[in-house]
Design a protein around this motif. Sequence first.
Motif, PDB file in Angstrom:
ATOM      1  N   VAL A   1     -19.958 -16.570 -20.595  1.00  0.00           N
ATOM      2  CA  VAL A   1     -20.488 -15.393 -20.666  1.00  0.00           C
ATOM      3  C   VAL A   1     -20.117 -14.941 -22.210  1.00  0.00           C
ATOM      4  N   GLY A   2     -20.001 -16.052 -23.028  1.00  0.00           N
ATOM      5  CA  GLY A   2     -19.721 -15.737 -24.567  1.00  0.00           C
ATOM      6  C   GLY A   2     -20.916 -14.673 -24.959  1.00  0.00           C
ATOM      7  N   HIS A   3     -22.196 -14.999 -24.452  1.00  0.00           N
ATOM      8  CA  HIS A   3     -23.023 -14.119 -25.193  1.00  0.00           C
ATOM      9  C   HIS A   3     -23.090 -12.516 -24.690  1.00  0.00           C
ATOM     10  N   ARG A   4     -22.348 -12.191 -23.717  1.00  0.00           N
ATOM     11  CA  ARG A   4     -22.341 -11.164 -23.077  1.00  0.00           C
ATOM     12  C   ARG A   4     -21.026 -10.165 -23.357  1.00  0.00           C
ATOM     13  N   VAL A   5     -19.804 -11.008 -23.756  1.00  0.00           N
ATOM     14  CA  VAL A   5     -18.573 -10.590 -24.081  1.00  0.00           C
ATOM     15  C   VAL A   5     -18.349 -10.715 -25.608  1.00  0.00           C
ATOM     16  N   GLU A   6     -18.397  -9.426 -26.263  1.00  0.00           N
ATOM     17  CA  GLU A   6     -18.072  -9.712 -27.754  1.00  0.00           C
ATOM     18  C   GLU A   6     -16.673  -9.453 -28.066  1.00  0.00           C
ATOM     19  N   LEU A   7     -15.989 -10.495 -28.543  1.00  0.00           N
ATOM     20  CA  LEU A   7     -14.629 -10.329 -28.614  1.00  0.00           C
ATOM     21  C   LEU A   7     -14.178  -9.804 -30.022  1.00  0.00           C
ATOM     22  N   LEU A   8     -13.279  -8.749 -30.076  1.00  0.00           N
ATOM     23  CA  LEU A   8     -12.872  -8.118 -31.221  1.00  0.00           C
ATOM     24  C   LEU A   8     -11.464  -7.811 -31.419  1.00  0.00           C
ATOM     25  N   VAL A   9     -10.939  -8.067 -32.702  1.00  0.00           N
ATOM     26  CA  VAL A   9      -9.449  -7.948 -32.901  1.00  0.00           C
ATOM     27  C   VAL A   9      -9.209  -6.598 -33.397  1.00  0.00           C
ATOM     28  N   GLY A  10      -8.453  -5.770 -32.872  1.00  0.00           N
ATOM     29  CA  GLY A  10      -7.931  -4.489 -33.511  1.00  0.00           C
ATOM     30  C   GLY A  10      -7.005  -3.546 -32.426  1.00  0.00           C
ATOM     31  N   ASP A  11      -6.941  -2.576 -32.926  1.00  0.00           N
ATOM     32  CA  ASP A  11      -6.042  -1.442 -32.247  1.00  0.00           C
ATOM     33  C   ASP A  11      -6.923  -0.688 -31.458  1.00  0.00           C
ATOM     34  N   LEU A  12      -6.464  -0.655 -30.079  1.00  0.00           N
ATOM     35  CA  LEU A  12      -7.190   0.123 -29.055  1.00  0.00           C
ATOM     36  C   LEU A  12      -8.747   0.145 -29.333  1.00  0.00           C
ATOM     37  N   LEU A  13      -9.219   1.480 -29.315  1.00  0.00           N
ATOM     38  CA  LEU A  13     -10.678   1.592 -29.307  1.00  0.00           C
ATOM     39  C   LEU A  13     -11.225   1.441 -30.920  1.00  0.00           C
ATOM     40  N   GLY A  14     -10.319   1.218 -32.013  1.00  0.00           N
ATOM     41  CA  GLY A  14     -10.713   1.014 -33.193  1.00  0.00           C
ATOM     42  C   GLY A  14     -11.986   0.286 -33.356  1.00  0.00           C
ATOM     43  N   PRO A  15     -11.994  -0.940 -32.808  1.00  0.00           N
ATOM     44  CA  PRO A  15     -13.192  -1.866 -33.114  1.00  0.00           C
ATOM     45  C   PRO A  15     -14.391  -1.491 -32.490  1.00  0.00           C
ATOM     46  N   LEU A  16     -14.506  -0.663 -31.391  1.00  0.00           N
ATOM     47  CA  LEU A  16     -15.598  -0.365 -30.761  1.00  0.00           C
ATOM     48  C   LEU A  16     -16.839   0.018 -31.558  1.00  0.00           C
ATOM     49  N   PRO A  17     -17.898  -0.647 -31.653  1.00  0.00           N
ATOM     50  CA  PRO A  17     -18.904  -0.309 -32.556  1.00  0.00           C
ATOM     51  C   PRO A  17     -19.912   0.704 -32.073  1.00  0.00           C
ATOM     52  N   CYS A  18     -19.743   1.212 -30.993  1.00  0.00           N
ATOM     53  CA  CYS A  18     -20.843   2.362 -30.480  1.00  0.00           C
ATOM     54  C   CYS A  18     -20.209   3.015 -29.001  1.00  0.00           C
ATOM     55  N   PRO A  19     -20.733   4.111 -28.818  1.00  0.00           N
ATOM     56  CA  PRO A  19     -20.294   4.633 -27.361  1.00  0.00           C
ATOM     57  C   PRO A  19     -20.495   3.767 -26.412  1.00  0.00           C
ATOM     58  N   VAL A  20     -19.812   3.959 -25.121  1.00  0.00           N
ATOM     59  CA  VAL A  20     -20.046   2.985 -24.070  1.00  0.00           C
ATOM     60  C   VAL A  20     -20.167   3.687 -22.654  1.00  0.00           C
ATOM     61  N   ASP A  21     -20.630   3.285 -21.706  1.00  0.00           N
ATOM     62  CA  ASP A  21     -20.571   3.909 -20.344  1.00  0.00           C
ATOM     63  C   ASP A  21     -19.099   3.971 -19.843  1.00  0.00           C
ATOM     64  N   LEU A  22     -18.361   2.952 -20.170  1.00  0.00           N
ATOM     65  CA  LEU A  22     -17.256   2.679 -19.401  1.00  0.00           C
ATOM     66  C   LEU A  22     -16.247   2.256 -20.304  1.00  0.00           C
ATOM     67  N   ILE A  23     -14.772   2.765 -20.407  1.00  0.00           N
ATOM     68  CA  ILE A  23     -13.709   2.240 -20.891  1.00  0.00           C
ATOM     69  C   ILE A  23     -12.927   2.012 -19.922  1.00  0.00           C
ATOM     70  N   VAL A  24     -12.410   0.438 -19.879  1.00  0.00           N
ATOM     71  CA  VAL A  24     -11.521   0.069 -19.020  1.00  0.00           C
ATOM     72  C   VAL A  24     -10.624  -0.693 -19.829  1.00  0.00           C
ATOM     73  N   ALA A  25      -9.035  -0.416 -19.157  1.00  0.00           N
ATOM     74  CA  ALA A  25      -8.048  -1.083 -19.973  1.00  0.00           C
ATOM     75  C   ALA A  25      -6.967  -1.238 -19.059  1.00  0.00           C
ATOM     76  N   ASN A  26      -6.142  -2.365 -19.116  1.00  0.00           N
ATOM     77  CA  ASN A  26      -4.894  -2.639 -18.666  1.00  0.00           C
ATOM     78  C   ASN A  26      -4.148  -2.710 -19.816  1.00  0.00           C
ATOM     79  N   LEU A  27      -3.608  -1.461 -20.351  1.00  0.00           N
ATOM     80  CA  LEU A  27      -2.837  -1.663 -21.507  1.00  0.00           C
ATOM     81  C   LEU A  27      -1.356  -2.070 -21.147  1.00  0.00           C
ATOM     82  N   PRO A  28      -0.476  -2.287 -22.306  1.00  0.00           N
ATOM     83  CA  PRO A  28       0.758  -2.257 -22.026  1.00  0.00           C
ATOM     84  C   PRO A  28       1.499  -1.108 -21.534  1.00  0.00           C
TER      85      PRO A  28
END
Length: 283
Positions: free
Chosen positions: A164-191
Amino acid sequence: MILREALRQAEARISAHNIPDARIEAELLLMHALGIHRAELYARLGESLPSGAENHFRALIERRVRREPAAYILGRHEFYGIELHVDPRVLIPRPETELLVETALDFLRRLPQEPPRLVGDVGTGSGAVAIALALHLPGAHIYAIDASPEAIDVARLNCDRHGVGHRVELLVGDLLGPLPCPVDLIVANLPYVKDADIPQLMPEIRDFEPVAALSGGADGLDKVRRLLADAPSRLLPHGAVMLEIGLGQADEATSLARKHFRQGKIDLLRDFAGIERVLQVVT
Ligand code: GLN
């Protein structure tokens, strides 16, 4: 020594350390030492254990009685029916987090607009949630974010293994910071563990799992608070946020959500133990 006897001794040694499910743990470690599946183990119980494998098995048992989680010793863990590589760079995915996946799939499948479905998975760790969503929704494109570059390396390995590497873009950064565009869903299992509770965690968690994946500040909600404040500007119209939360955090998490989503529909979903585990906000 024959396998049956080696297993019996290992089970006794593991249970003497008050580790539950000692028999199953002993079997998993012996299967790992021999590189075989359970069926073959059972077929070979009367055979003798080769000395190389015996030494390997003993070393694995010693790691386990020092409370290293079996998932790290085996280097793998199953989540939502998916086998993932895990090691101390990432939290071991928990069964309760499957509720987050189910809730997310349910929401994404009901969206009326045409795919792709855009998802942000914040704190992806091993990639468990992102990969489960990608495998179950071929029309999903997922931005999987983690503050830890080491965790992202593990997620990359798992994405590649599951194709699934072509459909999961992996980004390093703080919370939503690296998100490049608005999304339909934000899902998170945060600490979300309260910092004061960390010393009381089971040694498997406290001494081996990455503390950055657990520690949520004084009330456990530091990351949840920051993510909810930033989320409204990161969602498409009709978008949603789904967050895993801990025992006793439902009221505070709900009021945080209400503060930032005045018109949103807020729900709490209970896990198999009856604990309010997922906070869902639909705009
Ligand atoms: N449920 C985890 C635990 O066992 C905590 C995970 C998290 O903080 N997201 O401690």
